[in-house]
Design an enzyme around this catalytic site. Structure first.
Site, PDB file in Angstrom:
ATOM      1  N   SER A   1     -58.873 -25.419  18.334  1.00  0.00           N
ATOM      2  CA  SER A   1     -59.374 -25.511  19.765  1.00  0.00           C
ATOM      3  C   SER A   1     -58.198 -25.300  20.644  1.00  0.00           C
ATOM      4  O   SER A   1     -58.617 -25.081  21.843  1.00  0.00           O
ATOM      5  CB  SER A   1     -59.788 -27.030  19.838  1.00  0.00           C
ATOM      6  OG  SER A   1     -61.090 -27.361  19.187  1.00  0.00           O
TER       7      SER A   1
ATOM      8  N   GLU B   1       0.939  -1.307  -0.360  1.00  0.00           N
ATOM      9  CA  GLU B   1       0.178  -0.012  -0.138  1.00  0.00           C
ATOM     10  C   GLU B   1       0.754   1.064  -0.077  1.00  0.00           C
ATOM     11  O   GLU B   1       0.254   2.294  -0.679  1.00  0.00           O
ATOM     12  CB  GLU B   1      -0.940  -0.024   1.381  1.00  0.00           C
ATOM     13  CG  GLU B   1      -2.041  -0.952   1.104  1.00  0.00           C
ATOM     14  CD  GLU B   1      -3.059  -0.564   0.075  1.00  0.00           C
ATOM     15  OE1 GLU B   1      -3.633   0.548   0.041  1.00  0.00           O
ATOM     16  OE2 GLU B   1      -3.391  -1.430  -0.988  1.00  0.00           O
TER      17      GLU B   1
END
Length: 589
Positions: A338, A74
């Site tokens: 139910s 870099e």
């Protein structure tokens, strides 16, 4: 210089004087979503979300190959230039002209740090001027070692990972200190274009880029030719990803709630959940075993298991998380049939009814609607316990008309049902849609001695500094009288011992209720032991009927299988003798 310019200069000088290393360590508000790491109840990580921010590491805490690799690829003149490198810019310009397009950038590590720490991603002349100003300030204020340390801890390295610690753990499942030369070169290669060179996107391309980094390290003397050759011969390999499998449903649910506690000052959250991975595995096995039976009409199922106080130990929102992330436990609203009768009988018990009382199951009409019983039997008199155990529809409708629809709806809401309930004659038979999680939580209130239960899967949420942002506190609010709870537990136990829930029986205490919606589109079993409350839903996403599938069949068997896998069995608890009936008229609306 005018007054405004003078004020600006003074403000800039004041800011510069106050700048310290903590400004470089502070995460950027624009960094993205917080990293959320989920731990199970024992503290073992099982899922993570968002962008990852590792621990801040000093250079001495990193593999020595990392800073060497990054500097080599870099900014090889990093230790010589004053922040901006004219030689580097010229070299990049020459390479770009040779290639006919941009192949190299001229930004130094210090310039990149200035962007990460202080600038937005906009492209403008003003931003470039700010970048230069910040770059010189950083160089004048901090040592090269501090600048490189800050950069390596902030740089984005793909895969949602910010900083070398997060990236090392993301890609290699190890600390940054333990990275090999090949692994360090691969990370350094990602910096140029994280979304393009991320090894999770294209490992071959990332390795190719790592080779370029190794060549640069040889050129700069950061590595010997022999070391670089050995690293190329054994390139970096990614760690096997941690698969979430079925726990992904719970992970998604928890992550969504946890994000409420994230902000720029809390970029990392660690969430201790209530998940029991052994029970989660039991849930997955029970669901898969149930749905894989030959001739099964159901294609989907969901299961929630929690402690009586609401700690969710296992959750499955479907049979296959990779195929469908839709959570049928928390998101799907279906008719409970139910299973909704819990609220009907609770309202009646609170109004003075007892399990041994007699009630009529004769045919009844309400506003022209005539409910029917599954067995087409309509006895003029039966006990409340038998009516509940056999899930007699006419008896439940009669009770609802007696105590009032409003009383039944209020009871459901008191126990945590937040879904909208329709006030119509079919209310008693579960015609209003609810979610599995909320219905299971309502049943948990019975197992929890009548105290309100709010299902939760989060125990604690810790912020970046370890501070506790959230601590679970059970509601512990009584919503039912002890006598009503005892009577309801008895009804639920009888429903399993000799009613529609018999396929959930074990040689230990089990209480629960079945539910089947019209045309067998949804089948439910919600039940509990002394230690766990479990809700099971079975159905099809498109609402297709399931001939022959009811709550007392497949869902009850899945419940039983899960309990056996999660808790095992115990000595049989004999059925309590029936209570003596008291003199009481038959209830008839």
């Amino acid at each position: 210089m005018g007054p405004l310019g003078l004020v600006l200069v003074v403000a800039v000088l004041c800011w510069y004087a106050s700048l310290d290393f903590e400004d470089l360590r502070r995460p950027s508000a624009a960094a993205g979503n917080a990293q959320i790491t989920l731990l199970d109840r024992t503290g073992v990580a099982f899922a993570s979300f968002g962008e990852r921010y590792g621990d801040w590491l000093g250079l001495e805490q990193m593999s020595p190959w990392l800073p060497k690799a990054v500097v080599a690829i870099e900014d090889r003149r990093f230790y010589q230039h004053p922040g901006i490198d004219p030689i580097g810019i010229g070299r990049a310009l020459i390479e770009d002209l040779k290639a006919g397009h941009i192949v190299q950038g001229g930004s130094t590590i210090t310039q990149q740090l200035a962007k990460l720490a202080f600038l937005s991603p906009e492209r403008s002349l003003a931003r470039k001027l700010k970048e230069a100003l910040f770059t010189f300030w950083i160089e004048a204020r901090f040592s090269k070692r501090q600048i490189l340390e800050a950069y390596l801890n902030r740089v984005y390295l793909g895969g949602g990972a910010y900083g070398v610690d997060a990236a090392a753990r993301r890609y290699f499942a190890k600390p940054a200190a333990d990275l090999s030369l090949a692994e360090a070169a691969l990370l350094a290669g990602v910096v140029k274009a994280p979304s393009y060179f991320a090894p999770t996107r294209d490992l071959a391309l990332a390795r190719e880029r790592a080779g370029v980094v190794l060549d640069s390290m040889v050129e700069t003397g950061a590595a010997s030719p022999e070391q670089a050759a050995a690293a190329k011969a054994r390139p970096a390999t990614l760690a096997a990803p941690k698969t979430r499998a079925g726990s992904g449903y719970l992970a998604d649910w928890v992550a969504a709630e946890s994000r409420l506690y994230a902000d720029p000052d809390q970029p990392r959250l660690e969430v201790r959940t209530t998940l029991d991975r052994g029970m989660q595995a039991a849930a997955e096995a029970a669901i898969e075993g149930g749905l894989d039976r030959p001739g099964a009409e159901a294609s989907q199922a969901a299961l929630v298991a929690m402690t009586p106080d609401g700690r969710v130990r296992a959750m499955l929102g479907g049979r296959d998380y990779p195929a469908s992330q839709f959570n049928r436990a928390t998101q799907a609203a279906r008719q409970p049939g139910s299973a909704f009768k819990l609220f009907v009988y609770l309202a009646a018990l609170e109004a003075g009814l007892r399990p041994e009382d007699e009630i009529s199951a004769a045919p009844i009409a309400v506003d022209g609607w005539r409910p029917r019983n599954d067995d087409d039997a309509y006895p003029p008199s039966m006990t409340v316990a038998d009516a509940f155990a056999r899930s007699v529809n006419t008896a439940a409708v009669r009770l609802t008309e007696k105590v009032g629809h409003k009383a039944v709806i209020r009871m459901a809401e008191r126990l945590g049902i937040t879904s909208s309930l329709r006030d119509d004659p079919s209310l008693a038979l579960g015609s209003s849609e609810v979610r599995l999680l909320e219905l299971t939580g309502a049943y948990a209130s019975i197992a929890n001695d009548g105290r309100l239960v709010w299902p939760e899967a989060i125990e604690t949420i810790a912020g970046t500094s370890g501070s506790v942002l959230y601590q679970r506190r059970p509601v512990d609010e009584p919503v039912l009288a002890p006598a009503v709870v005892r009577a309801m537990r008895a009804l639920l136990e009888v429903a399993v011992l000799r009613g529609t829930g018999q396929q959930a029986r074990l040689h230990r205490f089990v209480a629960g209720k079945t539910g089947t919606s019209s045309d067998n589109r949804d089948a439910w079993f919600i039940g509990f032991t002394d230690d766990l409350v479990v809700g099971v839903w079975v159905g099809n996403d498109d609402g297709r009927p399931m001939p022959g599938v009811g709550g007392g069949g497949l869902p009850a068997r899945i419940f039983r299988d899960f309990i056996l896998r999660a808790e095992g069995d115990q000595a049989f608890l004999p059925e309590p003798p029936p209570a003596k009936p008291r003199a009481n008229p038959v209830i008839d609306a």
